[in-house]
Design a protein around this motif. Structure first.
Motif, PDB file in Angstrom:
ATOM      1  N   VAL A 125     122.443-104.089 -66.307  1.00  0.00           N
ATOM      2  CA  VAL A 125     121.963-103.056 -67.231  1.00  0.00           C
ATOM      3  C   VAL A 125     120.673-102.436 -66.694  1.00  0.00           C
ATOM      4  O   VAL A 125     120.499-101.219 -66.741  1.00  0.00           O
ATOM      5  CB  VAL A 125     121.767-103.644 -68.647  1.00  0.00           C
ATOM      6  CG1 VAL A 125     121.006-102.692 -69.555  1.00  0.00           C
ATOM      7  CG2 VAL A 125     123.126-104.001 -69.248  1.00  0.00           C
ATOM      8  N   ILE A 126     119.779-103.247 -66.176  1.00  0.00           N
ATOM      9  CA  ILE A 126     118.534-102.717 -65.595  1.00  0.00           C
ATOM     10  C   ILE A 126     118.859-101.773 -64.446  1.00  0.00           C
ATOM     11  O   ILE A 126     118.319-100.663 -64.366  1.00  0.00           O
ATOM     12  CB  ILE A 126     117.610-103.860 -65.137  1.00  0.00           C
ATOM     13  CG1 ILE A 126     117.102-104.634 -66.357  1.00  0.00           C
ATOM     14  CG2 ILE A 126     116.441-103.319 -64.311  1.00  0.00           C
ATOM     15  CD1 ILE A 126     116.376-105.918 -66.023  1.00  0.00           C
ATOM     16  N   ALA A 127     119.758-102.170 -63.560  1.00  0.00           N
ATOM     17  CA  ALA A 127     120.153-101.314 -62.430  1.00  0.00           C
ATOM     18  C   ALA A 127     120.759-100.003 -62.935  1.00  0.00           C
ATOM     19  O   ALA A 127     120.464 -98.923 -62.398  1.00  0.00           O
ATOM     20  CB  ALA A 127     121.123-102.059 -61.523  1.00  0.00           C
ATOM     21  N   TYR A 128     121.584-100.088 -63.959  1.00  0.00           N
ATOM     22  CA  TYR A 128     122.220 -98.903 -64.541  1.00  0.00           C
ATOM     23  C   TYR A 128     121.163 -97.937 -65.088  1.00  0.00           C
ATOM     24  O   TYR A 128     121.205 -96.727 -64.829  1.00  0.00           O
ATOM     25  CB  TYR A 128     123.192 -99.349 -65.638  1.00  0.00           C
ATOM     26  CG  TYR A 128     123.888 -98.241 -66.371  1.00  0.00           C
ATOM     27  CD1 TYR A 128     124.966 -97.570 -65.798  1.00  0.00           C
ATOM     28  CD2 TYR A 128     123.488 -97.873 -67.658  1.00  0.00           C
ATOM     29  CE1 TYR A 128     125.618 -96.553 -66.476  1.00  0.00           C
ATOM     30  CE2 TYR A 128     124.138 -96.860 -68.349  1.00  0.00           C
ATOM     31  CZ  TYR A 128     125.201 -96.210 -67.754  1.00  0.00           C
ATOM     32  OH  TYR A 128     125.844 -95.209 -68.434  1.00  0.00           O
ATOM     33  N   TYR A 151     117.535 -93.324 -65.113  1.00  0.00           N
ATOM     34  CA  TYR A 151     116.145 -93.020 -65.466  1.00  0.00           C
ATOM     35  C   TYR A 151     115.225 -93.845 -64.570  1.00  0.00           C
ATOM     36  O   TYR A 151     114.759 -94.916 -64.957  1.00  0.00           O
ATOM     37  CB  TYR A 151     115.864 -93.341 -66.940  1.00  0.00           C
ATOM     38  CG  TYR A 151     116.711 -92.525 -67.888  1.00  0.00           C
ATOM     39  CD1 TYR A 151     116.407 -91.193 -68.134  1.00  0.00           C
ATOM     40  CD2 TYR A 151     117.819 -93.083 -68.512  1.00  0.00           C
ATOM     41  CE1 TYR A 151     117.189 -90.432 -68.981  1.00  0.00           C
ATOM     42  CE2 TYR A 151     118.610 -92.325 -69.361  1.00  0.00           C
ATOM     43  CZ  TYR A 151     118.291 -91.002 -69.594  1.00  0.00           C
ATOM     44  OH  TYR A 151     119.070 -90.258 -70.433  1.00  0.00           O
ATOM     45  N   PRO A 152     114.962 -93.354 -63.358  1.00  0.00           N
ATOM     46  CA  PRO A 152     114.177 -94.142 -62.390  1.00  0.00           C
ATOM     47  C   PRO A 152     112.789 -94.560 -62.890  1.00  0.00           C
ATOM     48  O   PRO A 152     112.241 -95.540 -62.401  1.00  0.00           O
ATOM     49  CB  PRO A 152     114.058 -93.203 -61.184  1.00  0.00           C
ATOM     50  CG  PRO A 152     115.202 -92.255 -61.321  1.00  0.00           C
ATOM     51  CD  PRO A 152     115.439 -92.092 -62.792  1.00  0.00           C
ATOM     52  N   LEU A 193     117.573-112.316 -61.000  1.00  0.00           N
ATOM     53  CA  LEU A 193     118.391-111.128 -60.750  1.00  0.00           C
ATOM     54  C   LEU A 193     117.798-109.894 -61.462  1.00  0.00           C
ATOM     55  O   LEU A 193     117.792-108.801 -60.916  1.00  0.00           O
ATOM     56  CB  LEU A 193     119.832-111.370 -61.177  1.00  0.00           C
ATOM     57  CG  LEU A 193     120.611-112.368 -60.323  1.00  0.00           C
ATOM     58  CD1 LEU A 193     121.962-112.694 -60.978  1.00  0.00           C
ATOM     59  CD2 LEU A 193     120.808-111.844 -58.918  1.00  0.00           C
ATOM     60  N   ALA A 194     117.310-110.095 -62.682  1.00  0.00           N
ATOM     61  CA  ALA A 194     116.697-108.992 -63.425  1.00  0.00           C
ATOM     62  C   ALA A 194     115.436-108.514 -62.707  1.00  0.00           C
ATOM     63  O   ALA A 194     115.214-107.304 -62.587  1.00  0.00           O
ATOM     64  CB  ALA A 194     116.370-109.436 -64.840  1.00  0.00           C
ATOM     65  N   LYS A 195     114.644-109.437 -62.208  1.00  0.00           N
ATOM     66  CA  LYS A 195     113.420-109.086 -61.482  1.00  0.00           C
ATOM     67  C   LYS A 195     113.762-108.292 -60.225  1.00  0.00           C
ATOM     68  O   LYS A 195     113.127-107.277 -59.919  1.00  0.00           O
ATOM     69  CB  LYS A 195     112.643-110.345 -61.126  1.00  0.00           C
ATOM     70  CG  LYS A 195     111.315-110.102 -60.496  1.00  0.00           C
ATOM     71  CD  LYS A 195     110.575-111.403 -60.240  1.00  0.00           C
ATOM     72  CE  LYS A 195     109.262-111.171 -59.539  1.00  0.00           C
ATOM     73  NZ  LYS A 195     108.568-112.418 -59.251  1.00  0.00           N
ATOM     74  N   HIS A 243     112.519-104.504 -59.552  1.00  0.00           N
ATOM     75  CA  HIS A 243     111.548-104.259 -58.470  1.00  0.00           C
ATOM     76  C   HIS A 243     112.168-103.961 -57.110  1.00  0.00           C
ATOM     77  O   HIS A 243     111.451-103.734 -56.149  1.00  0.00           O
ATOM     78  CB  HIS A 243     110.577-105.443 -58.358  1.00  0.00           C
ATOM     79  CG  HIS A 243     109.801-105.674 -59.599  1.00  0.00           C
ATOM     80  ND1 HIS A 243     108.856-104.803 -60.072  1.00  0.00           N
ATOM     81  CD2 HIS A 243     109.847-106.681 -60.512  1.00  0.00           C
ATOM     82  CE1 HIS A 243     108.345-105.256 -61.192  1.00  0.00           C
ATOM     83  NE2 HIS A 243     108.927-106.399 -61.483  1.00  0.00           N
ATOM     84  N   GLY A 244     113.475-104.031 -57.042  1.00  0.00           N
ATOM     85  CA  GLY A 244     114.168-103.705 -55.795  1.00  0.00           C
ATOM     86  C   GLY A 244     114.160-104.746 -54.745  1.00  0.00           C
ATOM     87  O   GLY A 244     113.749-105.813 -54.713  1.00  0.00           O
TER      88      GLY A 244
END
Length: 192
Positions: free
Chosen positions: A130-133, A138-139, A185-187, A191-192
C-alpha cells in the motif's frame, strides 16, 4: 499511543527517551487529554473529535505538545483543523481502507502542500504494498499509520472447536503481534 495513564508511566519508566502519545480516555472535557499529556510529559496527544477545541490545541502547543486529530476525511474539515493549528490529521480517505479512499487522500495531500499545512497520516489497511502504491501515485506522501500485525500461533494447547475460551469472535489459537518483517518491508517501501 495509549489511553491508559498507568501504561504510559510504565513505558516512560522503561524507555524514557521514547516519544509518547496520549490517547483519548473517554473524557469529553476538551482540556482533559491535554492536562493528562502535560502531567505525563507526553510528546503528542491524539485528539478525538469532537472532544477538542481551539483552547485545548493552544494549551497543548504552549506546553510543547503536538496535536493529532483522529480523523479528517473531508478536505473542508481538514482545512478547518489546519487553521486551528492541528499538527497531524489521520485519515483513511473516508473509506474502509486507505486504498479505497485514495482520491480523497490525494485532495488532503494537495491541501497540505498548498497551505504548507500539517501532516496527513494515512491509515487503514497500510502495509508495504500500500505504501508503494501511494508513493507511486503521490510521491510526496510520507506518513503512514500501520500496525504491521501478523497472526502467530499461540501457546494455547486445549482446543475445543466452536467454544471460544476468550472474547467471542477472537481466535485464542493465534495472537496478533507486530511483525518485524512487515515493518522492515514498510520502511523499505517508504524510504526506497
Amino acid at each position: 499511543m495509549t489511553s491508559s495513564d498507568e501504561n504510559i508511566r510504565r513505558v516512560m519508566e522503561y524507555a524514557p527517551d521514547l516519544k509518547v502519545c496520549v490517547g483519548w480516555d473517554g473524557n469529553k472535557d476538551p482540556m482533559s487529554i491535554v492536562d493528562r499529556a502535560i502531567a505525563l510529559g507526553a510528546y503528542k496527544v491524539q485528539l478525538f473529535k469532537p472532544y477538542f477545541n481551539q483552547e485545548s490545541i493552544d494549551k497543548a502547543h504552549a506546553n510543547g505538545i503536538l496535536c493529532n486529530v483522529f480523523w479528517a476525511d473531508d478536505p473542508d474539515e481538514a482545512q478547518k483543523y489546519f487553521e486551528m493549528g492541528i499538527d497531524t490529521v489521520l485519515t483513511s480517505g473516508g473509506a474502509g481502507n486507505c486504498t479505497a479512499g485514495i482520491e480523497t487522500i490525494g485532495h488532503l495531500l494537495a491541501l497540505r502542500d498548498e497551505v504548507n499545512g500539517p501532516e496527513v497520516l494515512i491509515g487503514a489497511g497500510v502495509n508495504a504494498k500500500v505504501i508503494a502504491y501511494f508513493r507511486e501515485h503521490y510521491p510526496l506522501c510520507r506518513s503512514f499509520h500501520m500496525s504491521g500485525k501478523a497472526d502467530i500461533p499461540s501457546a494455547m494447547v486445549f482446543r475445543r472447536e466452536g467454544v471460544p475460551m476468550g472474547i467471542p469472535g477472537f481466535d485464542e489459537w493465534h495472537i496478533q503481534q507486530t511483525s518485524e518483517e512487515a515493518v522492515r518491508l514498510a520502511k523499505e517501501a517508504l524510504h526506497g
